[in-house]
Motif scaffolding. Structure first.
Motif, short mmCIF file in Angstrom:
data_model
loop_
_atom_site.label_atom_id
_atom_site.label_comp_id
_atom_site.label_asym_id
_atom_site.label_seq_id
_atom_site.Cartn_x
_atom_site.Cartn_y
_atom_site.Cartn_z
N LEU A 1 75.75 41.29 -1.92
CA LEU A 1 76.10 39.88 -1.15
C LEU A 1 75.29 40.10 0.14
CD1 LEU A 1 79.99 40.07 -1.43
CD2 LEU A 1 78.23 38.74 -2.72
N HIS B 1 80.70 38.52 -6.40
CA HIS B 1 81.91 37.85 -5.79
C HIS B 1 83.16 38.03 -6.85
CE1 HIS B 1 80.52 35.71 -2.40
NE2 HIS B 1 79.25 35.30 -2.64
N GLU B 2 82.91 37.98 -8.08
CA GLU B 2 83.90 37.96 -9.01
C GLU B 2 84.79 39.40 -8.99
OE1 GLU B 2 85.42 35.42 -10.61
OE2 GLU B 2 83.85 34.30 -9.65
N ARG C 1 84.62 41.47 -6.41
CA ARG C 1 85.10 41.86 -5.15
C ARG C 1 86.79 41.85 -5.18
NH1 ARG C 1 83.10 38.71 0.23
NH2 ARG C 1 82.90 40.60 1.44
N ALA D 1 72.02 37.94 -0.35
CA ALA D 1 72.12 36.67 -0.21
C ALA D 1 72.44 36.18 1.33
CB ALA D 1 73.46 36.14 -0.92
N ARG E 1 70.51 36.14 -8.25
CA ARG E 1 71.55 35.08 -8.08
C ARG E 1 72.65 35.43 -9.18
NH1 ARG E 1 66.57 31.87 -8.18
NH2 ARG E 1 66.85 31.74 -10.53
N MET E 2 72.35 35.83 -10.17
CA MET E 2 73.43 36.43 -11.17
C MET E 2 74.16 37.54 -10.46
SD MET E 2 73.18 37.52 -15.24
CE MET E 2 72.49 39.20 -14.54
N SER E 3 73.37 38.50 -9.85
CA SER E 3 74.30 39.60 -9.52
C SER E 3 75.34 39.17 -8.33
CB SER E 3 73.18 40.61 -9.02
OG SER E 3 72.43 41.20 -9.96
N THR E 4 74.65 38.40 -7.72
CA THR E 4 75.77 37.60 -6.48
C THR E 4 76.74 36.97 -6.96
OG1 THR E 4 73.58 37.29 -5.11
CG2 THR E 4 75.51 36.05 -4.43
N ALA E 5 76.74 36.19 -8.02
CA ALA E 5 77.71 35.69 -8.62
C ALA E 5 78.63 36.75 -9.26
CB ALA E 5 77.64 34.75 -9.71
N VAL E 6 78.20 37.76 -9.80
CA VAL E 6 79.06 38.78 -10.57
C VAL E 6 79.81 39.44 -9.19
CG1 VAL E 6 79.14 40.95 -11.71
CG2 VAL E 6 77.76 39.00 -12.49
#
Length: 563
Positions: free
Chosen positions: A385, A338-339, A341, A388, A331-336
Motif C-alpha cells: 500500500l 486492500h482485500e 487487510r 500506491a 495495481r493488482m497487488s494493491t487491490a489484493v
C-alpha cells in the motif's frame, strides 16, 4: 504593390533574393546604361559635327550618369509600394527632368519620347498605383506641352497633339498593365515565402521528432548509402559521424550486412520487411535488434526510392514490457492488499484473544507462530500500500526542504537507539548548512530502509556501517556497509518491485526508495566503493544524489553514534 516590410528590409539576408530587389537592381542598372548611351550619342554627334550640341547638354548628361551611378552603387531598395519617397524623387523625378529637357530641345535630332518608358515602368513595378498613374500622367502632360510648343512654331496643331495624346495613352496603358503584373508577382512571392517558411518549419519539426525518437531511424538509398540517421540509430550501430561529412554506407562494416540485405529486399520487392537481427561488431557484445523497413515513396522507380529502416533494441523492448507487467502487477497487488487487510486484522485479533486462554507451552508456541506470520503479512500489505501512497500522495513544497546533515544525524541517532547498533555505525557528515529539497519524512523512510539493509548484511566489526554526506557536483548521501559484493544478477534488479534475494522479504523497500527519490528530483543508485571514512575497505554503497536548495558549507569531523 502591397507592402511587405519584413521581406525587403535593408540588410535582411532574405531580401537580397526577393524579386523586388532584383527588379530594383535591374532598373538601376538600366538607368546607368541609358545615361551612358545618351552621353556617347551626344558626344559623338558633337565631335562629328553633324548636329550642334551645346556644352551644357553634355554636362547634364555627365551629371545624369553620375547620379545614376550613385543610386546604383550607394542606394538601397526602399519599401515597395510607397506612393512617395525621397528615393523615387532622386530616380523617377530626375529621369523625367532629363528626358523632358532632351525632348524639348531635340538634342542631336533624336526623338527621346520612348525613354519615358523607364520611369513609367519603374514607378509601376516598384511603386503604388497612384505613383504609377501619376508618373504616366506627368509624362503625358510633358508630351502635350512639347506638342503645344511645336505647334506654336509650325502652326500645325493637330498632328503634334494627336501624336502626344496617343503616346500618353500608351504610357497610361503601360503603367496599368505593368502595375498589375507587379501586384501578381508580389502575391506569388508572398505565397512562395509562406510556403518556404511552412516547409522549413515542417522539416525542422520532423528532424526534431526523429532525433528525439528512442527508436533508431535510417534512410538508405538503392546503393546502400545512408542518407540520414538519427542519434539513436548511430548509437545502436556504433556509428559516429564520418570525417568530412561523408555519408555512411551499410557495406562499410560486415556487421551491417543484415541491414543492407533487408534494405535491398525492400527496394526490390516493394514490400515491407520485418526481422530480428543480431549485430556483432568486433569484440563488443552482440546487439539483438528488431528491424522493420518501409518504402519512403512507393511510386518512385527502384533506383530513386528510399528505404526507411526502424531499429529497436530488443533488450529495451523487453525492459519496457517488464515495466508494464510490473505496473499491472502492482495495481493488482494493491487491490489484493486492500482485500487481505481486513481478514488479516480479524485473524490477529482472534489470535490475541485466544492466546489469553492458552496455558500449555505447545499451544502458546503455535499462537506465537500465528502472531509472527500475521505481523509479517501485515508488514507486506503495508509496504504494498505504501507504493500506491508514494505514487499518488502530493508533496507540500513548504515542508519539502531540510538541512541535510542535521536531518541525517537525527534519523541515524533514532535508528541506532532502536536497533542498539551505535558501535557499528559511523557518521561522516561533510555538508553542514547545506539545504536540499526533500521531505524530512521521506528522507527518514529512505535512510531507515538503507540502514536496515546494511545492518542485515554488514559484519559485527566497529564502523561496519557508515553514513556520509558530501558536496560535489551534486550533494549526496551515502550508506556504506562492509558486506560481500552483490552478484551481478542481483545488482541488475535491485530497484525493481517484488525483487528480493531473501524469501522473507517483499522486495519493495528499495523500489519505494527509488520512487520517493524520483518525486523529489533526486536519484538513487548502488556501487561497490571504499569506506567514506577513508580506510581501504571495500563495501556496498547506496547513494542518493539530491537537488540543492541552498549553498554548501565546510566539512565536519567524523562522529560515533553511541548505543
Amino acid at each position: 504593390m502591397t507592402a511587405d516590410p519584413a521581406a525587403v528590409g535593408p540588410g535582411d539576408a532574405a531580401s537580397q533574393d526577393s524579386a523586388f530587389v532584383r527588379l530594383w537592381l535591374g532598373f538601376a542598372t538600366a538607368r546607368v546604361g541609358v545615361a551612358l548611351a545618351l552621353l556617347i550619342l551626344l558626344a559623338g554627334a558633337s565631335i562629328a559635327g553633324t548636329t550642334p550640341v551645346s556644352g551644357w547638354l553634355l554636362g547634364m548628361c555627365v551629371t545624369y550618369l553620375a547620379a545614376t551611378l550613385a543610386v546604383r552603387l550607394l542606394a538601397r531598395p526602399a519599401r515597395p509600394g510607397v506612393a512617395f519617397d525621397p528615393q523615387w524623387v532622386s530616380s523617377i523625378g530626375v529621369d523625367l527632368l532629363v528626358f523632358a529637357c532632351l525632348q524639348y530641345l531635340q538634342a542631336g535630332g533624336i526623338y527621346y519620347a520612348p525613354l519615358f518608358a523607364v520611369p513609367v515602368l519603374m514607378a509601376s513595378v516598384l511603386g503604388s498605383t497612384s505613383l504609377a498613374l501619376g508618373t504616366a500622367a506627368a509624362v503625358a502632360l510633358l508630351l502635350l506641352a512639347e506638342a503645344w510648343l511645336q505647334a506654336l512654331q509650325s502652326g500645325d496643331i493637330a498632328p503634334h497633339f494627336v501624336q502626344a495624346g496617343l503616346t500618353g495613352i500608351g504610357y497610361f496603358a503601360l503603367a496599368f498593365l505593368a502595375h498589375q503584373l507587379a501586384l501578381r508577382l508580389e502575391r506569388e512571392e508572398a505565397a512562395a515565402r509562406r510556403s518556404r517558411k511552412v516547409a522549413r518549419m515542417q522539416v525542422q519539426v520532423n528532424q526534431l521528432v526523429i532525433d528525439a525518437l528512442a527508436e533508431g531511424v535510417l534512410v538508405v538509398d538503392a546503393g546502400g548509402e545512408v542518407q540520414a540517421a538519427n542519434p539513436a540509430a548511430r548509437e545502436l550501430l556504433d556509428a559516429q559521424a564520418t570525417a568530412g561529412g561523408e555519408p555512411l554506407r551499410l557495406a562499410d562494416r560486415a556487421a551491417w550486412a543484415p541491414l543492407a540485405a533487408m534494405a535491398r529486399r525492400t527496394l526490390e520487392t516493394r514490400q515491407a520487411q520485418l526481422s530480428d537481427l543480431v549485430l556483432q561488431q568486433g569484440d563488443s557484445p552482440a546487439r539483438h535488434m528488431y528491424a522493420r523497413t518501409r518504402l519512403a515513396t512507393a511510386d518512385e522507380p527502384a533506383s530513386d526510392s528510399l528505404c526507411v529502416i526502424f531499429l529497436q533494441d530488443l533488450r529495451e523492448m523487453e525492459a519496457r514490457l517488464r515495466t508494464e507487467k510490473l505496473a499491472a502487477m502492482g495495481r493488482m497487488s494493491t487491490a489484493v492488499a486492500h482485500e487481505i487487510r481486513n481478514p488479516l486484522a480479524a485473524i490477529s485479533q482472534a489470535n490475541e484473544l485466544l492466546e489469553e486462554e492458552l496455558q500449555e507451552p505447545a499451544q502458546r508456541q503455535l499462537s506465537a507462530l500465528v502472531r509472527q506470520n500475521a505481523q509479517r503479512l501485515s508488514q507486506i500489505v503495508e509496504e504494498i500500500l505504501d507504493v500506491a501512497r508514494v505514487q499518488h500522495q502530493p508533496i507540500d513544497p513548504s515542508q519539502a526542504r531540510l538541512e541535510l546533515d542535521a536531518a541525517v544525524r537525527a534519523h541515524c541517532q533514532d535508528w541506532a537507539a532502536q536497533t542498539r547498533s551505535g558501535e557499528r555505525l559511523q557518521l561522516v557528515l561533510a555538508a553542514p548548512g547545506l539545504r536540499v529539497d526533500f521531505s524530512p519524512h521521506h528522507l527518514r523512510r529512505i535512510l531507515v530502509n538503507l540502514l536496515d539493509n546494511a545492518l542485515r548484511y554488514a559484519s559485527a566489526a566497529p564502523d561496519a556501517i557508515q553514513v556520509a554526506t558530501a558536496v560535489g557536483v551534486e550533494p549526496t548521501l551515502t550508506v556504506w556497509s562492509d558486506g560481500a559484493a552483490l552478484e551481478p544478477a542481483v545488482e541488475r534488479h535491485l530497484f525493481e518491485p517484488f525483487f528480493s534475494s531473501e524469501s522473507r522479504s517483499s522486495g519493495l523497500g528499495l523500489y519505494i526508495c527509488r520512487e520517493l527519490c524520483g518525486r523529489h528530483g533526486a536519484r538513487i543508485g548502488y556501487r561497490r566503493a571504499r569506506a567514506p571514512s577513508g580506510d581501504r575497505r571495500e563495501g556496498n554503497a547506496f547513494f542518493v544524489a539530491f537537488r540543492t536548495a541552498g549553498t554548501s558549507g565546510t566539512s565536519a569531523p567524523f562522529a560515533k553514534i553511541a548505543a
